[in-house]
Write a protein that holds these residues in place. Sequence first.
Motif: not given
Length: 450
Positions: A44-46, A173-174, A184-187
């Motif tokens: 989902g993040l990607i 939010f991030v 930060w999302a990848f971290a």
Amino acid sequence: MPDTSLTSRSSLAARLDALPFTRSHLRVLTGSGVGWALDAMDVGLISFIIAVLAKQWSLEPAVTGWIASVGFVGMAIGASLGGLLADRFGRRHVFAITLLIYGVATGASALVGGVAVLLVLRFFVGLGLGAELPVASTYVSEFAPAAIRGRLIVILEAFWAVGWTASALIGYFVIPASESGWRWAFALGAIPAVYALVVRWGLPESPRWLASRGRLAEAERVVVRLETDADLQRTRAPQREPVREPLAATASARMRMLWAPEFRMRTISVWAVWFCVNFAYYGAFIWIPSILVQAGYDLVRSFGFTLLITLAQLPGYAVAAWLIEVWGRRVTLSVFLAGSAVSAVLFGIADTETMIIAAGMALSFFNLGAWGALYAVTPEIYPTSLRGTGAGWAAAVGRIASIVAPLVVPVLLAQGGAPLAFVVFSAFFAIATVASWGLVDRRGEALDDR
């Protein structure tokens, strides 16, 4: 010396099916489910990160398409290898290793400075993700009692919605909070590397797999722990007729057996469903944030819409989890696929905020309910000796579609916009609806332990 008789193996399988749901089952389900949710969070993040990088790095649509697709190339390879390895070395070991691979690669992605390195790391992320998903569903299905097996697999798949919701929250939010928000999302996506240790030492190996490898003493200990949780005496379990010898003992034999007369139609049907559902799902959901941005909504607003759409996944899973033991696997799967086809058309023609959110939520509801049913039925149609291989290769064929879809979507959008793209997705859902009727429905039946 452990008893290696076929009757003992049959007894172990019968005892597993006779159990009620216990704390040990809950530990296996939640332990696997957390890994599943972390997978979904990464995928989902990607979709959010692509929307940001397209602006920050001034990327062309073809490049952003490859950032999405290269992960699916890794997933296709990982799914095919993961199933074979799980049948050879065990479900738990492969599960833990795959979590470690994609967790480390995701964390390293936070440090990249250009597209080339990101593409390499996304390939390794996909390699781990692709191997993990079919292994996890196979693992849980082999613990689950027959009466509730389908429901438990849909609940496992529901953890996908938890992870995707987490990615939407991070995206909302991030990621927009700073220029480095995507890093930060990848971290945060590196968490699976740590969780792999929990899987490796905190969860038991599948007793069905142990028995199929002749390790009956170890399988016995796992089943006894389950029975102890259920406060059952081992002698109370029903006896069933002896199972037959495993159908395949080597990787090449397992591959050949997928196309034996007994399994040929199942394999064709399940590959068709996996291919079509992957194409439509990833074609739509990877690109929804970017499509909304292109429609004129800013990042925060488009990410907010995506979050609302994502929340509809959970009730979709809940309804599918109930229906799969009432209607059966095939009916539930076909109904949710048909609902996905209709919802895709409605989303494609949506021209107001209310229509976008309503049609998107309907698409989430039906599509993710269909995913739950598909993950439930896939491991059940193959016997233990080739269950991992069968589920892995079905997933691998699906990943081919998920490689192609993100590359095709920009072309579809350029030719006919969102209406054309979502009509195409609807057609793929319709094909999957028809193909689902070639699957075997084993609702309430014991797993085939050959």
